[in-house]
Write a protein that holds these residues in place. Structure first.
Motif, PDB file in Angstrom:
ATOM      1  N   GLY A  35       0.815  -1.205   0.000  1.00 35.73           N
ATOM      2  CA  GLY A  35       0.000   0.000   0.000  1.00 35.73           C
ATOM      3  C   GLY A  35       0.846   1.250   0.000  1.00 35.73           C
ATOM      4  O   GLY A  35       2.036   1.214   0.328  1.00 35.73           O
ATOM      5  N   ALA A  49      -3.495   4.210  -1.790  1.00 44.33           N
ATOM      6  CA  ALA A  49      -3.774   3.128  -2.738  1.00 44.33           C
ATOM      7  C   ALA A  49      -3.227   1.825  -2.179  1.00 44.33           C
ATOM      8  O   ALA A  49      -2.282   1.828  -1.390  1.00 44.33           O
ATOM      9  CB  ALA A  49      -3.139   3.419  -4.095  1.00 44.33           C
ATOM     10  N   SER A  52      -3.131  -5.993  -4.179  1.00 45.31           N
ATOM     11  CA  SER A  52      -3.037  -7.331  -3.624  1.00 45.31           C
ATOM     12  C   SER A  52      -1.717  -7.999  -4.013  1.00 45.31           C
ATOM     13  O   SER A  52      -0.936  -7.442  -4.786  1.00 45.31           O
ATOM     14  CB  SER A  52      -4.208  -8.186  -4.124  1.00 45.31           C
ATOM     15  OG  SER A  52      -4.162  -8.302  -5.543  1.00 45.31           O
ATOM     16  N   SER A  57      -6.149  -7.221  -7.514  1.00 47.40           N
ATOM     17  CA  SER A  57      -7.106  -6.388  -6.767  1.00 47.40           C
ATOM     18  C   SER A  57      -6.433  -5.087  -6.373  1.00 47.40           C
ATOM     19  O   SER A  57      -5.296  -5.098  -5.884  1.00 47.40           O
ATOM     20  CB  SER A  57      -7.595  -7.117  -5.517  1.00 47.40           C
ATOM     21  OG  SER A  57      -8.285  -8.293  -5.862  1.00 47.40           O
ATOM     22  N   ILE A  58      -7.144  -3.992  -6.587  1.00 45.22           N
ATOM     23  CA  ILE A  58      -6.601  -2.662  -6.321  1.00 45.22           C
ATOM     24  C   ILE A  58      -7.690  -1.812  -5.698  1.00 45.22           C
ATOM     25  O   ILE A  58      -8.875  -1.955  -6.014  1.00 45.22           O
ATOM     26  CB  ILE A  58      -6.078  -2.013  -7.625  1.00 45.22           C
ATOM     27  CG1 ILE A  58      -4.782  -2.711  -8.081  1.00 45.22           C
ATOM     28  CG2 ILE A  58      -5.850  -0.527  -7.446  1.00 45.22           C
ATOM     29  CD1 ILE A  58      -4.276  -2.239  -9.423  1.00 45.22           C
ATOM     30  N   ASN A  59      -7.269  -0.902  -4.835  1.00 46.46           N
ATOM     31  CA  ASN A  59      -8.201   0.032  -4.196  1.00 46.46           C
ATOM     32  C   ASN A  59      -7.537   1.392  -4.093  1.00 46.46           C
ATOM     33  O   ASN A  59      -6.333   1.484  -3.836  1.00 46.46           O
ATOM     34  CB  ASN A  59      -8.568  -0.491  -2.804  1.00 46.46           C
ATOM     35  CG  ASN A  59      -9.818   0.170  -2.258  1.00 46.46           C
ATOM     36  OD1 ASN A  59      -9.960   1.375  -2.286  1.00 46.46           O
ATOM     37  ND2 ASN A  59     -10.738  -0.651  -1.765  1.00 46.46           N
ATOM     38  N   TYR A  60      -8.325   2.444  -4.305  1.00 46.28           N
ATOM     39  CA  TYR A  60      -7.810   3.808  -4.235  1.00 46.28           C
ATOM     40  C   TYR A  60      -8.660   4.648  -3.295  1.00 46.28           C
ATOM     41  O   TYR A  60      -9.880   4.463  -3.186  1.00 46.28           O
ATOM     42  CB  TYR A  60      -7.832   4.485  -5.604  1.00 46.28           C
ATOM     43  CG  TYR A  60      -6.934   3.874  -6.638  1.00 46.28           C
ATOM     44  CD1 TYR A  60      -7.443   3.012  -7.608  1.00 46.28           C
ATOM     45  CD2 TYR A  60      -5.564   4.156  -6.651  1.00 46.28           C
ATOM     46  CE1 TYR A  60      -6.622   2.446  -8.557  1.00 46.28           C
ATOM     47  CE2 TYR A  60      -4.730   3.593  -7.608  1.00 46.28           C
ATOM     48  CZ  TYR A  60      -5.270   2.742  -8.554  1.00 46.28           C
ATOM     49  OH  TYR A  60      -4.447   2.178  -9.499  1.00 46.28           O
ATOM     50  N   ALA A  61      -8.030   5.629  -2.680  1.00 49.30           N
ATOM     51  CA  ALA A  61      -8.785   6.655  -1.977  1.00 49.30           C
ATOM     52  C   ALA A  61      -9.532   7.488  -3.007  1.00 49.30           C
ATOM     53  O   ALA A  61      -9.052   7.696  -4.122  1.00 49.30           O
ATOM     54  CB  ALA A  61      -7.839   7.539  -1.174  1.00 49.30           C
ATOM     55  N   LYS A  65      -8.422   8.739  -6.999  1.00 51.70           N
ATOM     56  CA  LYS A  65      -8.945   7.834  -8.017  1.00 51.70           C
ATOM     57  C   LYS A  65      -9.046   8.555  -9.354  1.00 51.70           C
ATOM     58  O   LYS A  65      -9.542   9.676  -9.432  1.00 51.70           O
ATOM     59  CB  LYS A  65     -10.305   7.299  -7.591  1.00 51.70           C
ATOM     60  CG  LYS A  65     -10.731   6.040  -8.304  1.00 51.70           C
ATOM     61  CD  LYS A  65     -11.940   5.431  -7.628  1.00 51.70           C
ATOM     62  CE  LYS A  65     -12.275   4.078  -8.231  1.00 51.70           C
ATOM     63  NZ  LYS A  65     -13.433   3.435  -7.548  1.00 51.70           N
ATOM     64  N   THR A 105      -6.111 -12.224  -3.229  1.00 49.21           N
ATOM     65  CA  THR A 105      -7.003 -11.168  -3.703  1.00 49.21           C
ATOM     66  C   THR A 105      -7.230 -10.034  -2.708  1.00 49.21           C
ATOM     67  O   THR A 105      -7.897  -9.063  -3.024  1.00 49.21           O
ATOM     68  CB  THR A 105      -8.370 -11.764  -4.046  1.00 49.21           C
ATOM     69  OG1 THR A 105      -8.871 -12.454  -2.888  1.00 49.21           O
ATOM     70  CG2 THR A 105      -8.264 -12.734  -5.211  1.00 49.21           C
ATOM     71  N   VAL A 107      -6.835  -6.755  -0.542  1.00 48.23           N
ATOM     72  CA  VAL A 107      -6.147  -5.473  -0.451  1.00 48.23           C
ATOM     73  C   VAL A 107      -6.362  -4.957   0.966  1.00 48.23           C
ATOM     74  O   VAL A 107      -7.366  -5.246   1.605  1.00 48.23           O
ATOM     75  CB  VAL A 107      -6.666  -4.446  -1.476  1.00 48.23           C
ATOM     76  CG1 VAL A 107      -6.266  -4.846  -2.876  1.00 48.23           C
ATOM     77  CG2 VAL A 107      -8.169  -4.257  -1.365  1.00 48.23           C
ATOM     78  N   ILE A 109      -6.418  -1.577   3.468  1.00 48.24           N
ATOM     79  CA  ILE A 109      -6.504  -0.124   3.441  1.00 48.24           C
ATOM     80  C   ILE A 109      -6.309   0.517   4.804  1.00 48.24           C
ATOM     81  O   ILE A 109      -6.193   1.736   4.903  1.00 48.24           O
ATOM     82  CB  ILE A 109      -7.847   0.343   2.839  1.00 48.24           C
ATOM     83  CG1 ILE A 109      -9.017  -0.092   3.730  1.00 48.24           C
ATOM     84  CG2 ILE A 109      -8.013  -0.189   1.427  1.00 48.24           C
ATOM     85  CD1 ILE A 109     -10.340   0.500   3.270  1.00 48.24           C
TER      86      ILE A 109
END
Length: 127
Positions: A35, A49, A52, A57-61, A65, A105, A107, A109
């Motif tokens: 991260g 951000a 995984s 797998s990805i995640n953003y604030a 984004k 998978t 992520v 945060i």
């Protein structure tokens, strides 16, 4: 034990781009979710951000984004943060972090779930 070293920070004008890199020591990099976080003066560290173990797998604030892209190269033990369309409010010290997770998978945060942290690198966006 994992050591993380960030690079690529600096001063950039509004609307410009930077790419941060974070190199991890050791041969188990692929076992960690990674991260990026940031901390501006007088503010708490915040999530930017996450990616995984496999990168699927990805995640953003919400604030980044569409402008930032996280990626990783497990062969090079490196995670990247491509930052485009930078704004003055992106100015902060940026940290990469590694989390032990049981699934490919997942992520992560939450700051508290990360075990290892880099020393941080300054990003300054000037107007």
């Amino acid at each position: 034990q994992v050591q993380l070293v960030e690079s690529g920070g600096g001063v950039v004008q509004v609307g410009g781009s930077l790419r941060l890199s974070c190199v991890a020591s050791g041969r188990t990099f692929r076992n960690y979710a990674m991260g990026w976080f940031r901390q501006a003066p007088g503010k708490e560290r915040e999530f930017v951000a996450a990616i995984s173990r496999t990168g699927r797998s990805i995640n953003y604030a919400g604030s980044v984004k569409g402008r930032f892209t996280i990626s990783r190269d497990n062969a090079k033990n490196t995670v990247y943060l491509q930052m485009n369309s930078l704004k003055p409010e992106d100015t902060a010290v940026y940290y990469c972090a590694a989390a032990i997770v049981p699934l490919d998978t997942l992520v992560v945060i939450r700051t508290a779930q990360y075990t290892y942290w880099g020393q941080g690198i300054q990003v300054t966006v000037s107007s």
